[in-house]
Design an enzyme around this catalytic site. Structure first.
Site, PDB file in Angstrom:
ATOM      1  N   ALA A  48       0.851  -1.198   0.000  1.00  0.00           N
ATOM      2  CA  ALA A  48       0.000   0.000   0.000  1.00  0.00           C
ATOM      3  C   ALA A  48       0.878   1.235   0.000  1.00  0.00           C
ATOM      4  O   ALA A  48       2.079   1.144  -0.222  1.00  0.00           O
ATOM      5  CB  ALA A  48      -0.911  -0.015   1.223  1.00  0.00           C
ATOM      6  N   ASN A  49       0.286   2.378   0.229  1.00  0.00           N
ATOM      7  CA  ASN A  49       1.064   3.615   0.339  1.00  0.00           C
ATOM      8  C   ASN A  49       0.383   4.518   1.367  1.00  0.00           C
ATOM      9  O   ASN A  49      -0.599   4.129   1.988  1.00  0.00           O
ATOM     10  CB  ASN A  49       1.179   4.301  -1.032  1.00  0.00           C
ATOM     11  N   ARG A  50       0.906   5.726   1.525  1.00  0.00           N
ATOM     12  CA  ARG A  50       0.480   6.582   2.645  1.00  0.00           C
ATOM     13  C   ARG A  50      -0.700   7.498   2.346  1.00  0.00           C
ATOM     14  O   ARG A  50      -1.007   8.386   3.130  1.00  0.00           O
ATOM     15  CB  ARG A  50       1.663   7.453   3.089  1.00  0.00           C
ATOM     16  N   ALA A  97      -3.846   7.280  -5.132  1.00  0.00           N
ATOM     17  CA  ALA A  97      -2.458   6.818  -5.229  1.00  0.00           C
ATOM     18  C   ALA A  97      -2.529   5.318  -5.522  1.00  0.00           C
ATOM     19  O   ALA A  97      -2.550   4.488  -4.612  1.00  0.00           O
ATOM     20  CB  ALA A  97      -1.723   7.101  -3.936  1.00  0.00           C
TER      21      ALA A  97
END
Ligand code: PMT
Length: 411
Positions: free
Chosen positions: A211-213, A277
């Site tokens: 995943a990402n932030r 994102a």
């Protein structure tokens, strides 16, 4: 949008009650009338005098007040309003609303009203996360109750951090405006918009993912702003803690492939804004069972190499929409998350992805864009690069929505 509207504000017990004074001030500035019901709990945090002074109206507190009942009555009170706003909405009032209880003026008015209800929950994170509150909120949302917030942050009373803070007054006002259809006469009425937001989660095994932030704040703000201008807006969001924006059709997804499918299903639209994102890659084969660490003392002595992650490319949703021959949205807008050479990289990315505009933002740790409330962007179009000041994500969204409205060809 709020001009001439009548809002019945129910103030229940919670430290966030002080924020409702600002809500009253702002909606009145926009031409709305506010009448307040103050519960016994709420009166521990704000006074009837403060509510009465700001609303310039009587404040109602007692179900069995002879004067109030004689002059207006709780049924009329609840029905004369265009919307009933409960802010702050405590866990207790949500539970009573879900159960249909009517044991004071506030809950009686909430049960008697035939108007839309919006709640702005505010409570300790453990109370918000409790299965009972989750179930009560699900019941209320299932009945069409609108919700704004809560948001994540520090709790005033305990110093704890988490999801449970009441939405800020400007978010509450924006949600009210969306509810009144920001819509009917907005600059984007009769337009359809698609927005993506948040991260995607790409499974490694049943318990782990890439995943990402991304928090979803920027994408959700864009959907809110477009809806406020009247666009029929679909928001396709990866997993986030952001509340569903009022007046927006929210489709929740987890992976990039699900996000692409949901976006294609939302077509045709006039404008697509891709603020999610999206993970560029995903594990080639998600394991069916949890990957195990080798047992200590085994042949390798527990020191064998970790499993190699083979990645494959995800579909590019922005490039797919931008490159469509048939049914391409009139305006395709991407976001570019860059940590270096922000403008140069984004200019090249706009061309590579076939989109009309690209909103470039710096996502280096120093900029604190991921998860933060503010953003400093450059708008990149075929005509050049515009630098925007550092402003709140809501303000970026409003400015972008306004530009979109000015740019779309007449319907
Ligand atoms: O969510 P927040 O915490 O508020 O943070 C906001 C944000 C930083 C996530 C947002 O402002 C932002 O920049 N979103 C785009 C993030 C991104 O994926 O950038 P990118 O440069 O990797 O991708 C460029 C564009 O292609 C984006 O519009 C992205 O949605 C799109 N893309 C990327 C990969 C992919 N497989 N499909 C895509 O559609």
């Amino acid at each position: 949008m709020l001009d001439g509207k009548s809002i019945l504000l129910v103030v229940t017990g919670g430290i966030a009650a002080y924020k409702c004074l600002e809500v009253i001030r702002r909606v009145r500035e926009k031409g709305a009338r506010v009448r307040c019901i103050l519960t016994r709990g709420g009166a521990n945090f704000v006074t009837p005098l403060a509510l009465g002074a700001l609303s310039e109206d009587r404040v109602f507190q007692d179900l069995f007040s002879l004067t109030d009942e004689h002059e207006i009555g709780h049924i009329r009170l609840s029905r004369e309003a265009d919307v009933v706003l409960v802010a702050p909405a405590s866990a207790n009032v949500l539970a009573k609303m879900a159960a249909g209880q009517a044991d004071d003026l506030a809950t009686t008015a909430l049960l008697a009203t035939d108007k839309p209800i919006m709640v702005a929950p505010a409570m300790n994170p453990a109370m918000w996360a409790h299965p009972a509150t989750r179930a009560n909120m699900a019941i209320l949302e299932g009945r069409g109750v609108h919700r704004v917030g809560p948001t994540e942050g520090a709790m005033a009373e305990s110093g704890e951090w988490g999801l449970g803070r009441m939405a800020e007054p400007d978010a509450i006002v924006a949600a009210l405006e969306s509810l009144f259809g920001g819509a009917a006469d907005g600059l984007l009425k009769d337009r359809r918009a698609l927005v993506t937001s948040g991260p995607t989660h790409e499974a490694i095994d049943p318990v782990r993912y890439l995943a990402n932030r991304s928090s979803g704040k920027q994408g959700h703000a864009v959907a809110t702003a477009l809806a406020r201008l009247g666009a029929a807006t679909t928001l396709v969001s990866g997993p986030t803690h952001q509340p569903a924006p009022a007046g927006v059709h929210l489709v929740r997804v987890e992976t990039a492939r699900e996000m692409l499918d949901a976006c294609l299903a939302a077509l045709p639209v006039d404008v697509a804004v891709m603020a999610a994102a999206v993970a560029d890659w995903r594990p080639a084969d998600a394991a069916r069972n949890k990957l195990k660490k080798p047992a200590k003392g085994g042949k390798s002595g527990g020191k064998s190499a970790p499993p190699a992650l083979k990645l494959v490319e995800n579909p590019d949703i922005l490039a797919t929409l931008g490159g469509r021959n048939e049914g391409r949205p009139q305006l395709v807008v991407g976001f570019a998350a860059e940590t270096d050479a922000v403008v140069e990289n984004a200019v090249a990315k706009r061309r590579a992805k076939g989109c009309d505009w690209l909103v470039a933002n710096d996502v280096s740790a120093a900029a604190a864009t991921f998860g933060g409330d503010d953003n400093q962007v450059h708008l990149i179009t075929a005509d050049g690069v515009e630098e925007w000041p550092k402003i709140s994500k809501s303000a970026v969204a409003e400015r972008l929505a306004q530009r979109i409205a000015e740019t779309l060809e007449p319907a």
